[in-house]
Design a protein around this motif. Structure first.
Motif: not given
Length: 226
Positions: A58-70
C-alpha cells in the motif's frame, strides 16, 4: 460607394473572427486536457496493464501515485506553456517546434492519467490553476522574442529531464510500468530540449533559471499530495 465600404470591412472582420476562433480553440483545448478526454497518438510505453495495484504494498502504491500525479501536473503545465508560447511566436518554424512538442506532451499526459487510474488514484485538484498559470507564463515568454522563447523551452525541458531522472530513482523497484512510462517521457523531453537549442534557443540568465527551479519546486511539492 457601398461596394467599397463593404469590401473594406471584410478584412477587419476576418481578422477579428480569426482571433476569436483562435481564442475559442485554446479554450477548447484547455477543456479537453483538463477533462482527461485527450487521446494519445502513440501506444503506452508501459505496455499492457499488468497486475493490479494490489500486487504492490500500500505504501509503495501511494508513493507511485504521488510521483505520477506530479508527472501528470508537469504535462498539464507543459501543454499549456507551449501553447501559450506558440500564440505570440512570429516565427513559423519556431511556432511549429512548440506545436510538435505540445502534441507529444499530450501523449505523456494520457499515459500518466492511465497510470494514475491503474493505481486507483487521481490527478491534482489544482490542475486548472496549473494550466492557467502556465499558459500565462508561455505568453510572457513569447514576448521575449524567438531566441529567448526557444531558450525558455530548452531550459524547461532540461529541468524536467533532471526531475524525471530523480523519479526513476525514487519509484518503487516493483513498479516497472510507471518506470517505462517515465523513461519514454525523459527521452522525449531530452529531444525537445535538443530541438529548441538547435532551432536557435538562447541560454537564459541564471536568475531566470533559478526562478524556474523555485516555481517547479512549489508545483512538485504541492502536486504530490493535492
Amino acid at each position: 460607394m457601398r461596394e467599397h465600404l463593404h469590401t473594406s470591412q471584410q478584412p477587419g472582420f476576418a481578422r477579428r473572427q480569426g482571433r476569436l476562433d483562435a481564442l475559442l480553440g485554446e479554450v477548447g483545448t484547455a477543456l479537453t486536457v483538463l477533462s482527461g478526454a485527450a487521446h494519445a497518438g502513440r501506444p503506452n510505453p508501459g505496455g499492457k496493464a499488468g497486475p493490479g495495484p494490489q500486487a504492490m504494498p500500500a505504501a509503495e502504491q501511494k508513493h507511485s501515485a504521488g510521483l505520477m500525479r506530479v508527472n501528470h501536473v508537469g504535462e498539464i503545465c507543459a501543454q499549456a506553456l507551449y501553447r501559450g508560447q506558440a500564440v505570440l511566436c512570429r516565427d513559423e518554424k519556431a511556432r511549429q517546434v512548440f506545436r510538435d512538442a505540445a502534441a507529444e506532451e499530450v501523449d505523456h499526459l494520457v499515459w500518466c492519467n492511465q497510470r494514475l487510474r491503474e493505481l486507483q488514484s487521481r490527478p491534482s485538484y489544482l490542475n486548472p490553476l496549473w494550466y492557467g498559470g502556465s499558459f500565462a507564463l508561455g505568453l510572457l515568454a513569447g514576448l521575449g522574442g524567438t531566441s529567448r522563447n526557444l531558450g525558455f523551452m530548452a531550459e524547461t525541458e532540461a529541468q524536467v529531464e533532471r526531475h524525471l531522472e530523480s523519479h526513476l530513482k525514487d519509484l518503487p523497484a516493483g513498479d516497472e510500468r510507471s518506470r517505462r512510462i517515465v523513461e519514454q517521457m525523459r527521452d522525449d523531453e531530452a529531444r525537445h530540449r535538443d530541438t529548441a537549442q538547435a532551432s536557435g534557443g538562447q541560454v537564459l540568465p541564471r536568475p531566470v533559471k533559478f526562478a524556474m527551479r523555485c516555481m517547479s519546486k512549489v508545483m512538485t511539492t504541492t502536486a504530490y499530495r493535492i
